[in-house]
Design a protein around this motif. Structure first.
Motif, PDB file in Angstrom:
ATOM      1  N   ASP A  61       0.834  -1.196   0.000  1.00 59.02           N
ATOM      2  CA  ASP A  61       0.000   0.000   0.000  1.00 59.02           C
ATOM      3  C   ASP A  61       0.874   1.255   0.000  1.00 59.02           C
ATOM      4  O   ASP A  61       0.597   2.227  -0.719  1.00 59.02           O
ATOM      5  N   ASN A  65       1.310   4.392  -2.707  1.00 65.60           N
ATOM      6  CA  ASN A  65       1.296   5.822  -2.389  1.00 65.60           C
ATOM      7  C   ASN A  65       2.524   6.520  -2.971  1.00 65.60           C
ATOM      8  O   ASN A  65       2.423   7.623  -3.527  1.00 65.60           O
ATOM      9  N   GLY A  90       3.863  11.336  -0.391  1.00 67.43           N
ATOM     10  CA  GLY A  90       2.844  10.312  -0.589  1.00 67.43           C
ATOM     11  C   GLY A  90       2.915   9.219   0.462  1.00 67.43           C
ATOM     12  O   GLY A  90       1.884   8.712   0.920  1.00 67.43           O
ATOM     13  N   GLY A  94       0.034   8.061   2.989  1.00 70.69           N
ATOM     14  CA  GLY A  94      -0.359   6.661   3.132  1.00 70.69           C
ATOM     15  C   GLY A  94      -0.382   6.208   4.579  1.00 70.69           C
ATOM     16  O   GLY A  94      -1.309   5.511   5.003  1.00 70.69           O
ATOM     17  N   ASN A  97      -3.392   7.844   6.234  1.00 75.71           N
ATOM     18  CA  ASN A  97      -4.637   7.227   5.776  1.00 75.71           C
ATOM     19  C   ASN A  97      -4.852   5.856   6.415  1.00 75.71           C
ATOM     20  O   ASN A  97      -5.979   5.499   6.776  1.00 75.71           O
ATOM     21  N   ILE A 144      -3.458  11.660  -4.309  1.00 75.92           N
ATOM     22  CA  ILE A 144      -3.891  10.523  -3.492  1.00 75.92           C
ATOM     23  C   ILE A 144      -5.164  10.871  -2.733  1.00 75.92           C
ATOM     24  O   ILE A 144      -6.017  10.008  -2.490  1.00 75.92           O
ATOM     25  N   LEU A 225      -3.692   1.270  -4.723  1.00 72.67           N
ATOM     26  CA  LEU A 225      -4.518   1.988  -3.747  1.00 72.67           C
ATOM     27  C   LEU A 225      -5.993   1.652  -3.892  1.00 72.67           C
ATOM     28  O   LEU A 225      -6.736   1.650  -2.908  1.00 72.67           O
TER      29      LEU A 225
END
Length: 351
Positions: A61, A65, A90, A94, A97, A144, A225
């Motif tokens: 993951d 990102n 990024g 990630g 998130n 993103i 993603l």
């Protein structure tokens, strides 16, 4: 029974962007419609599909990102160094998130929570000389956070006449855009007071083959993603790359930006519908990533950036241009989806 229309609405709670689940449940629906099993067998099939769904690990993951932010930072004109800095931002998005996923935070709050530290990191890297263009670093990582799936579904719902659903999704898009603006604006103000915002380097105009390569990497990242597995991920990335090349080709032939977005959207929609019929998967799985390079993430960023700086003329101009992009993209999706539906309906009527 007496002919009185009734409407029931349900609020869908926390959910993610699981296109693998969409494909698997779509296949289940096709199997049920074709084979018409007993309810007990259908329930067993459903349980099997639920248990067999795949999910990428945290390292994969984070790679998604990094690739997504790295590629789009360069696609929109950042240097290779800006792309690497965008990839690092990024990664930060990630991690945040993932944490917000576990907390099941609402989309508005989680967007602010990711946008503020990410933009702060981007401006800080320019201040210390690591990057040359903080705007490109920020835009790459912001892609993103841009609600690409929500935006695409909103356009499709409105086009197909599902006005209530489409309106609700559009409101969500605007709220997320506002959250992005609040987060990046707060970071900009903090950095301006701490060390000032220096001048940024001009955008780099790469050869179209380089743009195609980094666009492909970005779309591979977004395939991760959106939880796309197997060859479908590469096909989605290919669709996004070809879409961006159509956009560039339109510009090279003398068309304006809006024409580029229109013809790019036409190609992305046609590609998605074609792949859906070849591979027997939902078109939305291919459309979301194929159209992603055209999602106006840069437009949202610059629109809000001008508002924060008090340049209301540029804010209005950029805002109208971004709205125009959304409009021509909606028209492009409408033309292809309507044409495909008409052709499919005509074939069924002949049978």
């Amino acid at each position: 029974a007496e002919g009185k229309p009734m409407t029931r609405m349900r609020r869908i709670g926390y959910h993610g962007n699981d296109l693998d689940g969409v494909e698997r449940f779509s296949g289940l629906s096709r199997a049920i419609c074709t084979r018409k099993p007993d309810p007990a067998d259908a329930r067993e099939w459903l349980d099997h599909v639920r248990s067999s769904r795949r999910k990428y690990s945290l390292p994969m993951d984070l790679i998604g990102n990094f690739l997504g932010a790295f590629g789009f930072a360069m696609v929109f004109g950042g240097s290779i160094v800006d792309g690497l800095c965008g990839g690092l931002c990024g990664l930060l998005v990630g991690v945040i998130n993932r944490f917000m996923d576990r907390m099941k935070a609402n989309q508005f709050f989680r967007t602010i929570a990711a946008a503020f530290p990410m933009a702060l990191m981007a401006y800080a890297m320019q201040a210390v000389g690591l990057s040359h263009n903080a705007d490109m670093v920020t835009i790459g990582a912001l892609m993103i956070l841009v609600p690409g799936l929500l935006f695409t579904n909103a356009m499709r719902d409105i086009i197909y006449g599902d006005t209530n659903s489409g309106t609700n999704r559009i409101v969500q898009v605007f709220l997320i855009a506002a959250a992005i603006a609040l987060g990046t604006a707060a970071a900009w103000n903090v950095c301006a007071r701490l060390w000032g915002i220096g001048t940024v380097a001009p955008a780099v105009d790469y050869h179209f083959l380089i743009q195609a390569a980094v666009c492909f990497l970005s779309c591979v990242g977004f395939g991760i993603l959106f939880n796309v597995h197997g060859p479908g991920g590469l096909l989605c990335a290919l669709g996004g790359t070809l879409t961006w090349l159509v956009y560039l080709l339109t510009l090279r032939l003398g068309g304006g930006d809006l024409a580029g977005y229109f013809f790019g959207t036409l190609f992305a929609s046609l590609y998605a519908e074609t792949m859906a019929r070849i591979r027997k998967f939902p078109a939305i799985a291919y459309l979301v990533i194929s159209i992603f390079p055209l999602i106006p993430g840069a437009g949202v960023y610059y629109t809000m950036n001008y508002a924060v700086r008090g340049d209301m003329d540029m804010f209005a101009s950029r805002g109208m241009f971004t709205a125009g992009i959304a409009g021509v993209m909606a028209v492009g999706i409408l033309l292809i989806s309507t044409t495909v539906r008409m052709v499919s309906t005509g074939k069924l009527n002949k049978k």
